[in-house]
Design a protein around this motif. Structure first.
Motif, mmCIF file in Angstrom:
data_model
loop_
_atom_site.group_PDB
_atom_site.id
_atom_site.type_symbol
_atom_site.label_atom_id
_atom_site.label_comp_id
_atom_site.label_asym_id
_atom_site.label_seq_id
_atom_site.Cartn_x
_atom_site.Cartn_y
_atom_site.Cartn_z
ATOM 1 N N ILE A 133 8.180 0.536 4.429
ATOM 2 C CA ILE A 133 8.207 -0.146 5.726
ATOM 3 C C ILE A 133 6.939 -0.965 5.939
ATOM 4 O O ILE A 133 6.973 -2.106 6.422
ATOM 5 N N LEU A 134 5.805 -0.389 5.560
ATOM 6 C CA LEU A 134 4.515 -1.041 5.783
ATOM 7 C C LEU A 134 4.119 -1.968 4.640
ATOM 8 O O LEU A 134 3.145 -2.721 4.761
ATOM 9 N N GLY A 135 4.836 -1.886 3.515
ATOM 10 C CA GLY A 135 4.527 -2.749 2.382
ATOM 11 C C GLY A 135 3.293 -2.336 1.612
ATOM 12 O O GLY A 135 2.598 -3.201 1.043
ATOM 13 N N VAL A 136 3.007 -1.026 1.563
ATOM 14 C CA VAL A 136 1.819 -0.547 0.844
ATOM 15 C C VAL A 136 2.207 0.628 -0.057
ATOM 16 O O VAL A 136 3.142 1.373 0.237
ATOM 17 N N PRO A 137 1.482 0.834 -1.165
ATOM 18 C CA PRO A 137 1.731 2.013 -1.998
ATOM 19 C C PRO A 137 1.328 3.283 -1.264
ATOM 20 O O PRO A 137 0.485 3.266 -0.363
ATOM 21 N N ALA A 138 1.929 4.400 -1.668
ATOM 22 C CA ALA A 138 1.736 5.656 -0.942
ATOM 23 C C ALA A 138 0.283 6.100 -0.909
ATOM 24 O O ALA A 138 -0.170 6.683 0.080
ATOM 25 N N TYR A 139 -0.478 5.838 -1.974
ATOM 26 C CA TYR A 139 -1.878 6.269 -1.970
ATOM 27 C C TYR A 139 -2.660 5.634 -0.831
ATOM 28 O O TYR A 139 -3.626 6.201 -0.319
ATOM 29 N N GLN A 140 -2.241 4.429 -0.396
ATOM 30 C CA GLN A 140 -2.938 3.743 0.689
ATOM 31 C C GLN A 140 -2.783 4.516 1.995
ATOM 32 O O GLN A 140 -3.685 4.501 2.849
ATOM 33 N N LEU A 141 -1.660 5.206 2.168
ATOM 34 C CA LEU A 141 -1.433 6.017 3.359
ATOM 35 C C LEU A 141 -2.339 7.248 3.380
ATOM 36 O O LEU A 141 -2.509 7.869 4.428
ATOM 37 N N LEU A 142 -2.896 7.588 2.222
ATOM 38 C CA LEU A 142 -3.751 8.770 2.099
ATOM 39 C C LEU A 142 -5.227 8.424 2.093
ATOM 40 O O LEU A 142 -6.074 9.292 1.875
ATOM 41 N N GLY A 143 -5.551 7.134 2.311
ATOM 42 C CA GLY A 143 -6.960 6.751 2.428
ATOM 43 C C GLY A 143 -7.477 5.836 1.345
ATOM 44 O O GLY A 143 -8.671 5.557 1.297
ATOM 45 N N GLY A 144 -6.597 5.376 0.452
ATOM 46 C CA GLY A 144 -7.067 4.502 -0.619
ATOM 47 C C GLY A 144 -7.229 5.265 -1.918
ATOM 48 O O GLY A 144 -6.871 6.433 -2.020
ATOM 49 N N LYS A 145 -7.780 4.607 -2.946
ATOM 50 C CA LYS A 145 -7.816 5.278 -4.240
ATOM 51 C C LYS A 145 -9.202 5.293 -4.880
ATOM 52 O O LYS A 145 -10.026 4.410 -4.673
ATOM 53 N N TYR A 146 -9.406 6.337 -5.649
ATOM 54 C CA TYR A 146 -10.615 6.525 -6.447
ATOM 55 C C TYR A 146 -10.417 6.048 -7.877
ATOM 56 O O TYR A 146 -11.383 5.840 -8.599
ATOM 57 N N ARG A 147 -9.161 5.953 -8.324
ATOM 58 C CA ARG A 147 -8.899 5.631 -9.724
ATOM 59 C C ARG A 147 -7.555 4.914 -9.860
ATOM 60 O O ARG A 147 -6.672 5.107 -9.028
ATOM 61 N N ASP A 148 -7.440 4.096 -10.880
ATOM 62 C CA ASP A 148 -6.209 3.339 -11.137
ATOM 63 C C ASP A 148 -5.175 4.153 -11.902
ATOM 64 O O ASP A 148 -3.985 3.828 -11.872
ATOM 65 N N GLN A 149 -5.622 5.175 -12.617
ATOM 66 C CA GLN A 149 -4.698 6.004 -13.374
ATOM 67 C C GLN A 149 -5.116 7.465 -13.264
ATOM 68 O O GLN A 149 -6.284 7.773 -13.025
ATOM 69 N N VAL A 150 -4.144 8.332 -13.423
ATOM 70 C CA VAL A 150 -4.367 9.764 -13.293
ATOM 71 C C VAL A 150 -4.050 10.432 -14.628
ATOM 72 O O VAL A 150 -3.039 10.140 -15.269
ATOM 73 N N ARG A 151 -4.929 11.324 -15.031
ATOM 74 C CA ARG A 151 -4.755 12.037 -16.292
ATOM 75 C C ARG A 151 -3.614 13.048 -16.183
ATOM 76 O O ARG A 151 -3.431 13.689 -15.148
ATOM 77 N N VAL A 152 -2.858 13.187 -17.272
ATOM 78 C CA VAL A 152 -1.726 14.108 -17.330
ATOM 79 C C VAL A 152 -2.004 15.155 -18.397
ATOM 80 O O VAL A 152 -2.459 14.819 -19.502
ATOM 81 N N TYR A 153 -1.757 16.429 -18.070
ATOM 82 C CA TYR A 153 -1.814 17.445 -19.130
ATOM 83 C C TYR A 153 -0.406 17.920 -19.449
ATOM 84 O O TYR A 153 0.428 18.098 -18.566
ATOM 85 N N CYS A 154 -0.145 18.081 -20.738
ATOM 86 C CA CYS A 154 1.200 18.372 -21.238
ATOM 87 C C CYS A 154 1.358 19.874 -21.449
ATOM 88 O O CYS A 154 0.600 20.483 -22.221
ATOM 89 N N ASP A 155 2.333 20.461 -20.769
ATOM 90 C CA ASP A 155 2.651 21.877 -20.946
ATOM 91 C C ASP A 155 3.469 22.026 -22.226
ATOM 92 O O ASP A 155 4.598 21.546 -22.312
ATOM 93 N N CYS A 156 2.904 22.703 -23.228
ATOM 94 C CA CYS A 156 3.463 22.705 -24.576
ATOM 95 C C CYS A 156 4.187 24.012 -24.904
ATOM 96 O O CYS A 156 3.808 25.087 -24.418
ATOM 97 N N HIS A 157 5.198 23.885 -25.762
ATOM 98 C CA HIS A 157 5.975 25.046 -26.203
ATOM 99 C C HIS A 157 6.341 24.878 -27.667
ATOM 100 O O HIS A 157 6.402 23.764 -28.193
ATOM 101 N N THR A 158 6.601 26.011 -28.325
ATOM 102 C CA THR A 158 7.043 25.995 -29.709
ATOM 103 C C THR A 158 8.221 26.951 -29.856
ATOM 104 O O THR A 158 8.506 27.755 -28.966
#
Length: 411
Positions: A133-158
């Motif tokens: 509705i406001l034309g902004v990404p969700a992070y903007q509703l939370l105060g803006g951003k500290y980083r352009d990308q977020v690290r992901v950790y992979c939950d592994c199984h064998t």
């Protein structure tokens, strides 16, 4: 079939803290296309490696928001139950609507548990909707951003999770072939030395076996990846302390949920007994419960699960409390791409974000649920599109629905 939206509940029908727009007198004109009303809320459950409950909120402006609630029986029914409390409301009032639902559902368990989970799904959809509705990404509703990308950790199984070398082989494959530099393996796996699964006690041989898994994995990947280990709230306090002490010589990113979540005092004692970092949080609800872990310094890293704990703003509140104690946030996440992206938006908006979990690398169609790419080389690029920045592929959703489920309406 029961009509949950008409279920009688005196607690919901009478409350001195009624926060609807009508009762609060929130009737002023807003302008700029912001006078929008919610017209419907629908859910569809997808049969992934967890049964994901996707949520859609529809409006009279023909703008639709999509969210997701943590998996679990009864969640769609609870969302249906809450629908009358948000119909006619302005979706931009996210915080008031969240508190409104918590108050309305107080008699049905909105302190913790699946009621909070159901509210979380609505809250995430409201962020997607408000951003559009406001034309902004969700992070903007939370105060803006500290980083352009977020690290992901992979939950592994064998195939053989109790074999240290099999775990080490999979760790190397995930790092080299899939591009992740952050991993997690399970430690609550059978060693063959168990005598009684009910008493939570670890025998010395069991601890040696778990240390062998940790040694094999951490030595194999060395500095190419951080590696955490999950215990799924399995062990006694004494066993957890002995295990954590045994692991102190290895490069353990964190040891997760070594004891059951109910007794905070035991959790605090385990955490303070070792230099092995301890992570807890997925089984606590809302900032009121997570706060106790943080303020008692019963965790080294806090791990809320966003579509379970209360949603995006609630996770932001937890991160703010944790930041006062210099504690990083590693978001637990077993969700579809929808809530995974919601977690990434929060991770972008908080200073103390460590990583977001990815639990579906063995599910070949996980990313097919949305039109966009989500994870690339172990990171999530934060979209600049309005809302969450992901678009459901309705054909994929329909293909993977739980048997007997009904597809919600198109946007």
């Amino acid at each position: 079939m029961v009509s949950y939206d008409e279920l009688h509940d005196p607690n919901a029908e009478y409350t001195m803290r009624e926060l609807s727009s009508e009762t609060m007198g929130v009737t002023g004109e807003r302008g700029g296309g912001r006078d929008v009303e919610i017209t419907d809320v629908q859910t569809t459950m997808v049969d992934g490696n967890f049964p994901w409950t996707l949520v859609r909120i529809y409006t009279d402006a023909d703008v639709v928001g999509t969210g997701e609630a943590y998996w679990g029986a009864g969640v769609p029914e609870l969302i249906e139950r809450m629908k009358p409390f948000v119909i006619g409301e302005n979706p931009l009032d996210i915080d008031r609507l969240y508190e409104h639902l918590v108050q309305k559902m107080s008699g049905e368990g909105s302190v913790e548990g699946v009621t909070v989970t159901a509210i979380s799904g609505i809250e995430i959809a409201l962020h997607d909707l408000a951003g559009k509705i406001l034309g902004v990404p969700a992070y903007q509703l939370l105060g803006g951003k500290y980083r352009d990308q977020v690290r992901v950790y992979c939950d592994c199984h064998t195939a053989d999770e109790a074999d240290p070398q099999a775990c080490a082989d999979e760790a190397e494959r995930v790092v080299e072939e899939l591009g992740y530099d952050a991993l997690k393996f399970d430690l609550d796996v059978p060693s063959g030395l168990e005598k009684d699964r009910a008493n939570r006690h670890l025998r010395p041989g069991e601890i040696r076996h778990k240390a062998e898994i940790v040694e094999a994995v951490t030595e194999r990947v060395k500095d190419r990846a951080d590696v955490a280990f999950d215990c799924h709230w399995t062990f006694s306090g004494g066993s957890a302390k002995r295990l954590a002490a045994e692991l102190e010589e290895y490069d353990v990113w964190w040891l997760e949920d070594p004891v059951p979540p109910e007794n905070l005092e035991v959790q605090e004692e385990v955490t303070k007994s070792t230099i092995t970092p301890i992570t807890v949080g997925e089984n606590r609800y809302r900032v009121t419960e997570e706060r106790r872990l943080i303020e008692n310094q019963a965790v080294d890293i806090i791990a809320p699960d966003l579509p379970k704990v209360g949603g995006m703003r609630e996770t932001r509140k937890i991160a703010d409390v944790a930041n006062q104690y210099y504690i990083p946030v590693a978001m637990h996440n077993v969700s579809s791409p929808v809530a995974t992206m919601a977690s990434a938006h929060v991770g972008a908006a908080i200073p103390n974000s460590l990583a977001v979990e990815y639990h579906s690398y063995e599910l070949g169609w996980w990313e097919d649920l949305v039109e966009e790419d989500v994870i690339e080389d172990g990171y999530i690029e934060i979209p600049e599109k309005p809302g969450l920045g992901v678009t459901l592929d309705m054909d994929a959703v329909e293909e993977h629905m739980v048997d007997g489920e009904t597809l919600f309406d198109e946007a």
